[in-house]
Write a protein that holds these residues in place. Structure first.
Motif, PDB file in Angstrom:
ATOM      1  N   HIS A  51       2.907  -1.819   5.474  1.00 43.45           N
ATOM      2  CA  HIS A  51       2.407  -0.998   4.563  1.00 43.45           C
ATOM      3  C   HIS A  51       3.329  -1.032   3.468  1.00 43.45           C
ATOM      4  O   HIS A  51       4.422  -1.392   3.589  1.00 43.45           O
ATOM      5  N   HIS A  52       2.897  -0.438   2.479  1.00 39.46           N
ATOM      6  CA  HIS A  52       3.702  -0.328   1.318  1.00 39.46           C
ATOM      7  C   HIS A  52       4.286   0.982   1.519  1.00 39.46           C
ATOM      8  O   HIS A  52       3.585   1.938   1.552  1.00 39.46           O
ATOM      9  N   HIS A  53       5.517   1.028   1.714  1.00 33.58           N
ATOM     10  CA  HIS A  53       6.086   2.309   1.960  1.00 33.58           C
ATOM     11  C   HIS A  53       6.577   2.851   0.681  1.00 33.58           C
ATOM     12  O   HIS A  53       7.233   2.177  -0.058  1.00 33.58           O
ATOM     13  N   ASP A  54       6.318   4.094   0.473  1.00 34.38           N
ATOM     14  CA  ASP A  54       6.732   4.726  -0.764  1.00 34.38           C
ATOM     15  C   ASP A  54       8.167   5.141  -0.587  1.00 34.38           C
ATOM     16  O   ASP A  54       8.461   6.261  -0.222  1.00 34.38           O
ATOM     17  N   MET A  81       0.849  -1.119   0.000  1.00 34.56           N
ATOM     18  CA  MET A  81       0.000   0.000   0.000  1.00 34.56           C
ATOM     19  C   MET A  81       0.884   1.166   0.000  1.00 34.56           C
ATOM     20  O   MET A  81       1.926   1.186   0.537  1.00 34.56           O
ATOM     21  N   SER A  82       0.468   2.111  -0.608  1.00 41.59           N
ATOM     22  CA  SER A  82       1.370   3.171  -0.880  1.00 41.59           C
ATOM     23  C   SER A  82       1.377   4.136   0.257  1.00 41.59           C
ATOM     24  O   SER A  82       0.373   4.604   0.675  1.00 41.59           O
ATOM     25  N   GLN A  83       2.515   4.438   0.739  1.00 44.50           N
ATOM     26  CA  GLN A  83       2.560   5.366   1.824  1.00 44.50           C
ATOM     27  C   GLN A  83       2.842   6.690   1.256  1.00 44.50           C
ATOM     28  O   GLN A  83       3.771   6.871   0.540  1.00 44.50           O
ATOM     29  N   GLN A  84       2.035   7.612   1.605  1.00 45.80           N
ATOM     30  CA  GLN A  84       2.211   8.919   1.046  1.00 45.80           C
ATOM     31  C   GLN A  84       3.313   9.610   1.802  1.00 45.80           C
ATOM     32  O   GLN A  84       3.557   9.339   2.938  1.00 45.80           O
ATOM     33  N   SER A  85       3.912  10.573   1.129  1.00 47.07           N
ATOM     34  CA  SER A  85       5.051  11.212   1.745  1.00 47.07           C
ATOM     35  C   SER A  85       4.690  12.489   2.468  1.00 47.07           C
ATOM     36  O   SER A  85       5.508  13.102   3.075  1.00 47.07           O
ATOM     37  N   ALA A  86       3.455  12.897   2.387  1.00 49.73           N
ATOM     38  CA  ALA A  86       3.085  14.130   3.027  1.00 49.73           C
ATOM     39  C   ALA A  86       3.165  13.987   4.506  1.00 49.73           C
ATOM     40  O   ALA A  86       3.327  12.948   4.991  1.00 49.73           O
ATOM     41  N   GLU A 134       3.930  -6.564   0.721  1.00 50.96           N
ATOM     42  CA  GLU A 134       3.185  -5.361   0.362  1.00 50.96           C
ATOM     43  C   GLU A 134       1.699  -5.676   0.470  1.00 50.96           C
ATOM     44  O   GLU A 134       1.224  -6.697  -0.011  1.00 50.96           O
ATOM     45  N   LEU A 135       0.984  -4.797   1.098  1.00 48.27           N
ATOM     46  CA  LEU A 135      -0.444  -5.004   1.290  1.00 48.27           C
ATOM     47  C   LEU A 135      -1.225  -4.039   0.390  1.00 48.27           C
ATOM     48  O   LEU A 135      -0.751  -2.958   0.108  1.00 48.27           O
ATOM     49  N   PRO A 136      -2.407  -4.452  -0.050  1.00 50.66           N
ATOM     50  CA  PRO A 136      -3.120  -5.672   0.340  1.00 50.66           C
ATOM     51  C   PRO A 136      -2.793  -6.897  -0.499  1.00 50.66           C
ATOM     52  O   PRO A 136      -3.290  -7.974  -0.225  1.00 50.66           O
ATOM     53  N   GLU A 137      -1.931  -6.702  -1.525  1.00 48.06           N
ATOM     54  CA  GLU A 137      -1.714  -7.794  -2.482  1.00 48.06           C
ATOM     55  C   GLU A 137      -1.268  -9.087  -1.814  1.00 48.06           C
ATOM     56  O   GLU A 137      -1.644 -10.184  -2.242  1.00 48.06           O
TER      57      GLU A 137
END
Length: 336
Positions: A52-55, A1-6, A153-156
């Motif tokens: 999480h999926h860290h970006d 899952m993509s972790q946003q950088s904000a 990596e989630l949710p995959e």
């Protein structure tokens, strides 16, 4: 899952775990951002948090790892209380395998491993750097034989995590676009009688009183509003996003589980604070200044600049009114 950088706004959101944590679990949670978390704990705006999926193109997890650890360590007494409560819902000797999903640097993984001494505890995260920290922490605490790590990596990758008697997702689910579908998948991993645990919601982390002698009173409330806007955009942009109300009990029941109780756990560190808490506050506000600056008016930006200026007597580096107060809410449900 993509972790946003904000931003990574400690919101009752990482801890800790989680990076999602933000920091999350990864520690901060999303506690606004910060979370378990990574570290679950706070949630973190970073988005922490937490399997999480860290970006990783935006975030340096080696650099954030130490912050996530310290953040989750501060909240560890609250998480230990939560784990003790879980032990009344899922008898400790019956938990043979547990998953800490969105584990971040593994602070909460270790807390869970200590609370459930018969269990293999698996730290699950999308950041190899944070998983390395989780392994080191387990070794240091004498838990190396029972704590393992799983890069996913989630949710995959939910279906690849294996069966478990307890699944802890600290500030992780809100980073998944289709939360309902993910919960159904997690429920499918639980053994009969197994416990699903979500750390979601609570109260935003507070470091300062309403009136701080700089700018307009109520700065943290306005930062909360900026975070709410950011969080809504993050949810909307998550792959496969579904507009789902935060009715966690209903979502757990919809996944075929039986709600088993909800409790909120407090981290209350009053003034005067330790150097570690002061350092975390500076890091927190630095990320907010960088992440939300354009969403704030000129007066609030100037206030943040003064709070972050070590030469200013009213900065976070010198204030005597600095504290750390947050609450994390833990939702549970049983299979069968």
């Amino acid at each position: 899952m993509s972790q946003q950088s904000a931003p990574h706004h400690d919101h009752a959101h990482g801890e800790g775990q989680g990076h999602q944590h933000g920091e999350g679990h990864h520690g901060e949670g999303h506690q606004q951002g910060e979370g378990h978390g990574h570290g679950n704990g706070e949630g973190q705006g970073h988005r922490h948090g937490h399997g999480h999926h860290h970006d990783s193109t935006h975030l340096d997890w080696n650099e954030l790892g130490a912050h996530l650890e310290r953040q989750a360590e501060l909240a560890s007494p609250a998480y230990a209380d939560a784990a003790a409560w879980l032990g009344t819902l899922a008898p400790a000797q019956g938990v043979r395998r547990l998953l800490d999903v969105g584990s971040g640097p593994g602070v909460i993984t270790a807390v869970l491993a200590e609370a459930f001494p018969a269990a293999e505890a698996v730290a699950v995260d999308g950041s190899p750097e944070l998983l390395a920290r989780a392994r080191d922490r387990a070794e240091t605490r004498g838990l190396g034989a029972r704590v393992s790590t799983l890069h996913a990596e989630l949710p995959e990758a939910i279906a690849t995590l294996g069966q478990a008697d307890l699944i802890w997702a600290g500030n992780t689910l809100h980073h998944i676009g289709d939360q309902r579908a993910a919960l159904v998948e997690f429920a499918g991993l639980l053994n009969p009688g197994g416990l699903m645990v979500l750390v979601e919601g609570g109260l935003p982390t507070r470091y300062l009183p309403r009136h701080i002698g700089i700018g307009r009173p109520g700065l943290e409330a306005r930062l909360d509003a900026a975070h709410a806007d950011w969080f809504g955009a993050m949810r909307a942009e998550a792959p496969g996003s579904k507009d789902e109300p935060d009715d966690w009990r209903a979502l757990l029941a919809g996944a075929g589980l039986t709600p088993a109780g909800t409790r909120t756990f407090l981290t209350d560190l009053p003034a005067p604070v330790s150097p570690v808490v002061r350092e975390l506050a500076v890091g927190h506000y630095t990320r907010l200044r960088e992440g939300y600056g354009t969403a704030l008016d000129a007066d609030d930006r100037a206030t943040l600049d003064r709070l972050l200026d070590p030469a200013d007597a009213l900065s976070l580096h010198h204030r005597t009114d600095l504290f750390h107060l947050t609450a994390r809410t833990v939702h549970t449900a049983r299979k069968g």
